[in-house]
Design an enzyme around this catalytic site. Structure first.
Site, short mmCIF file in Angstrom:
data_model
loop_
_atom_site.label_atom_id
_atom_site.label_comp_id
_atom_site.label_asym_id
_atom_site.label_seq_id
_atom_site.Cartn_x
_atom_site.Cartn_y
_atom_site.Cartn_z
N GLY A 21 0.81 -1.22 0.00
CA GLY A 21 0.00 0.00 0.00
C GLY A 21 0.84 1.26 0.00
O GLY A 21 2.07 1.21 -0.01
N TYR A 126 -4.58 -18.68 -5.08
CA TYR A 126 -5.24 -17.41 -4.77
C TYR A 126 -6.73 -17.63 -4.56
O TYR A 126 -7.29 -17.28 -3.51
CB TYR A 126 -5.00 -16.40 -5.89
CG TYR A 126 -5.90 -15.18 -5.81
CD1 TYR A 126 -5.93 -14.41 -4.66
CD2 TYR A 126 -6.73 -14.84 -6.87
CE1 TYR A 126 -6.77 -13.30 -4.57
CE2 TYR A 126 -7.57 -13.73 -6.80
CZ TYR A 126 -7.58 -12.97 -5.64
OH TYR A 126 -8.42 -11.89 -5.55
N PHE A 191 -2.86 -11.91 -25.10
CA PHE A 191 -2.57 -13.33 -24.92
C PHE A 191 -3.69 -14.18 -25.53
O PHE A 191 -4.66 -14.54 -24.86
CB PHE A 191 -2.39 -13.66 -23.44
CG PHE A 191 -1.20 -12.96 -22.83
CD1 PHE A 191 0.08 -13.46 -23.03
CD2 PHE A 191 -1.36 -11.81 -22.06
CE1 PHE A 191 1.18 -12.83 -22.47
CE2 PHE A 191 -0.26 -11.18 -21.50
CZ PHE A 191 1.01 -11.68 -21.71
#
Length: 308
Positions: A21, A126, A191
């Site tokens: 941050g 994740y 991509f």
């Protein structure tokens, strides 16, 4: 989020380790405590000292590729750090939490648009760690009465006048495209251009950060008014936007050429990811006000220009 809460008259405490941050991003009028989620003692003391009534949990590592290479980091921060927060909340008797979750909990869904009732089958650590924390929330609610709303984001984008995207490294499409527009990058890599979509590039659901913040505010108010714990998707609705559409939009907004290079498909990239936000619209009355792609890109462009 802090801007929206302060505008509504709420008192805000920002608790952040600043390892990703920026101290100057803390909005004037908010209190600030530098601390790590794993420091349960400091967390508990902060909650008690500031008489905190509700928590918005937005702290996580969130790079899919990195999570595959370093799952230990993601379990430590996203799961252990989250449990530390829940324990501090229990000890400080804070009963409401709004959680910033992710569409990554769905993995590669079998249908579009994705609904909250669809199977959760993450394809990377994740998404797995975010889902693990969601599951913990359900059990903490049942055992301790800690009520929550989990908001599953799709592609957060855009900016306010003073707050925008500042990642290092940058991985999000819109800021990457804008960096190419100003020459900070030599080109944008697409991509894969052979997906089963109208123009061959991946289609994603983009949602403006202001709309996201307002959804969090509605969730906080709903919990305070007695709403049961719930999970909601957050997207802009509609058919989403392709990578090519984002690049073309950025060219219109900036008035600049944006060089493009074709690259191979990335493993695990679904052709289409679009959210159904019907549940939160129906139950909390939330509506995205900035869902047009031009508005999202224009706000990000203004932020970038102001910060140069």
């Amino acid at each position: 989020m802090t801007e929206e809460l302060l505008r509504g008259g709420d008192e805000v405490v920002v608790y952040d380790s600043l390892y990703k941050g920026h101290r100057e991003a803390v909005v004037e009028g908010a209190s600030f405590v530098k601390g790590d989620l794993l420091d349960t003692e400091l967390l508990r003391g902060t909650l008690i000292q500031h008489k905190v009534e509700a928590v918005v949990h937005m702290a996580a590592d969130s790079l899919v590729g990195e999570s595959v290479k370093a799952p230990a980091k993601y379990y430590r921060n996203n799961v252990l750090g989250g449990l530390s927060l829940l324990d501090a909340m229990r000890e400080a008797e804070v009963k409401y939490l709004v959680f910033s979750s992710t569409a990554a909990v769905y993995g590669e869904p079998a249908k579009q648009p994705i609904e909250e009732s669809d199977p959760t089958q993450p394809t990377n650590p994740y998404g797995e760690t975010k889902l693990a924390f969601e599951r913990a929330l359900r059990w903490y609610d049942g055992a301790y009465g800690l009520r929550y709303v989990s908001l599953r984001y799709f592609n957060a984008a855009g900016a306010t006048e003073r707050c925008g995207e500042r990642h290092s490294p940058e991985t999000h499409l819109i800021p990457l495209v804008l960096q190419a527009a100003v020459g900070q990058l030599p080109e944008v890599t697409v991509f894969g251009d052979d997906y089963p979509t109208p123009d061959g590039t991946c289609v994603r659901d983009y949602i403006h950060v202001v709309d996201l913040a307002q959804a969090h505010v509605r969730a906080l108010h709903a919990l305070a008014e007695g709403h049961e714990s719930a999970i909601y998707n957050l997207g802009c609705g509609g058919e989403g936007y392709s990578v090519k559409q984002v690049i073309d939009c950025a060219r219109r907004v900036t008035g600049r050429d944006i060089p493009v290079r074709k690259g191979p498909r990335r493993p695990g990239d679904p052709a289409v990811l679009i959210a159904s936000s019907a549940r939160i619209m129906r139950e909390l009355g939330w509506r995205p006000a900035h869902q047009k792609l031009d508005a999202i890109v224009e706000s990000a462009w203004r932020f970038m220009q102001n910060k140069r």
